[in-house]
Design a protein around this motif. Structure first.
Motif, PDB file in Angstrom:
ATOM      1  N   GLY A   8       9.935  -4.646   9.162  1.00 21.74           N
ATOM      2  CA  GLY A   8      10.851  -3.153   8.247  1.00 21.74           C
ATOM      3  C   GLY A   8      11.187  -2.013   9.029  1.00 21.74           C
ATOM      4  N   SER A  17      17.095   5.584   4.763  1.00 20.53           N
ATOM      5  CA  SER A  17      15.551   4.922   3.873  1.00 20.53           C
ATOM      6  C   SER A  17      14.926   3.993   5.130  1.00 20.53           C
ATOM      7  CB  SER A  17      15.593   5.028   2.654  1.00 20.53           C
ATOM      8  OG  SER A  17      15.483   5.798   1.439  1.00 20.53           O
ATOM      9  N   ARG A  19      11.763   0.253   4.170  1.00 18.00           N
ATOM     10  CA  ARG A  19      11.045  -0.034   3.660  1.00 18.00           C
ATOM     11  C   ARG A  19      10.457  -1.144   4.825  1.00 18.00           C
ATOM     12  NH1 ARG A  19      11.319  -5.010  -1.041  1.00 18.00           N
ATOM     13  NH2 ARG A  19       9.749  -4.606  -2.199  1.00 18.00           N
ATOM     14  N   SER A  21       6.933  -3.480   5.241  1.00 14.27           N
ATOM     15  CA  SER A  21       5.789  -4.897   4.265  1.00 14.27           C
ATOM     16  C   SER A  21       5.174  -4.654   5.783  1.00 14.27           C
ATOM     17  CB  SER A  21       6.958  -5.901   4.103  1.00 14.27           C
ATOM     18  OG  SER A  21       7.661  -5.385   3.377  1.00 14.27           O
ATOM     19  N   PHE A  68       7.425   8.825  -0.392  1.00 15.04           N
ATOM     20  CA  PHE A  68       7.175   8.185   0.672  1.00 15.04           C
ATOM     21  C   PHE A  68       6.435   7.020  -1.048  1.00 15.04           C
ATOM     22  CE2 PHE A  68       6.302   8.373   5.439  1.00 15.04           C
ATOM     23  CZ  PHE A  68       7.431   8.996   5.838  1.00 15.04           C
ATOM     24  N   THR A  69       5.959   5.856  -0.791  1.00 14.13           N
ATOM     25  CA  THR A  69       5.755   5.258  -2.284  1.00 14.13           C
ATOM     26  C   THR A  69       5.337   3.896  -1.291  1.00 14.13           C
ATOM     27  OG1 THR A  69       7.297   6.021  -3.496  1.00 14.13           O
ATOM     28  CG2 THR A  69       5.846   4.357  -4.477  1.00 14.13           C
ATOM     29  N   SER A  71       3.197   0.660  -1.852  1.00 13.49           N
ATOM     30  CA  SER A  71       3.038  -0.571  -3.875  1.00 13.49           C
ATOM     31  C   SER A  71       2.245  -1.520  -2.617  1.00 13.49           C
ATOM     32  CB  SER A  71       3.965  -0.714  -4.235  1.00 13.49           C
ATOM     33  OG  SER A  71       5.124  -1.448  -3.768  1.00 13.49           O
ATOM     34  N   TYR A  80       3.611  -2.702   0.226  1.00 14.08           N
ATOM     35  CA  TYR A  80       4.710  -2.276   1.084  1.00 14.08           C
ATOM     36  C   TYR A  80       4.853  -0.488   1.176  1.00 14.08           C
ATOM     37  CZ  TYR A  80       6.370  -6.182  -1.154  1.00 14.08           C
ATOM     38  OH  TYR A  80       6.816  -7.967  -1.059  1.00 14.08           O
ATOM     39  N   GLN A  82       7.544   2.282   0.994  1.00 11.73           N
ATOM     40  CA  GLN A  82       8.988   2.862   0.369  1.00 11.73           C
ATOM     41  C   GLN A  82       9.169   4.206   1.137  1.00 11.73           C
ATOM     42  OE1 GLN A  82      12.164   1.089  -0.346  1.00 11.73           O
ATOM     43  NE2 GLN A  82      13.451   2.691   0.845  1.00 11.73           N
ATOM     44  N   ASN A  84      12.007   7.273   1.747  1.00 10.72           N
ATOM     45  CA  ASN A  84      12.676   8.218   1.756  1.00 10.72           C
ATOM     46  C   ASN A  84      13.242   9.798   2.364  1.00 10.72           C
ATOM     47  OD1 ASN A  84      13.216   5.695  -0.148  1.00 10.72           O
ATOM     48  ND2 ASN A  84      12.148   6.832  -2.131  1.00 10.72           N
TER      49      ASN A  84
END
Length: 124
Positions: A8, A17, A19, A21, A68-69, A71, A80, A82, A84
């Motif tokens: 990614g 952005s 993402r 993985s 950032f997130t 998960s 993951y 994410q 942004n």
């Protein structure tokens, strides 16, 4: 054997952005704590974010909070990231890592397994 494979990464303009993985195999993924680290050229590897085995606990470096997130999907053995509102200072090789104790851990030495890394480049 344990394998962590990141994907990614790429080149993105500031404000954009991505993402990331990280697909894991060879371990009981649901019991592992997972972290995302990054290493910019000439700098030490640093923790960006981490998530505990249940997903209930997370940690974020101050520099990425609210952008950032992290998960996880235990059914897919995947974690993951994410990202942004990316900034040029986010440019680095991003690594995922797995910790057998399952908790949120912040040290490079706390993680037993590492991926090969994926390059993220943010242009200004």
């Amino acid at each position: 054997q344990v394998q962590l494979v990141e994907s990614g990464g790429g080149l993105v303009q500031a404000g954009g952005s991505l993402r990331l993985s990280c697909a894991a195999s060879g371990l009981t993924f649901s019991t592992y704590g997972m972290g995302w680290f990054r290493q910019a050229a000439g700098k030490e590897r640093e923790l960006v974010t981490a998530i505990g085995w249940s997903g209930g606990r997370t940690y974020y470096a101050n520099s990425v909070k609210d952008r950032f997130t992290i998960s996880r999907d235990d059914a897919k053995n995947t974690v993951y990231l994410q990202m942004n509102n990316l900034k040029p200072e986010d440019t680095a090789v991003y690594y995922c890592a797995a910790d057998k104790y399952g908790d949120v851990r912040v040290g490079v030495g706390d993680y037993e397994y590492w991926g090969q890394g994926t390059q993220v480049t943010v242009s200004s």
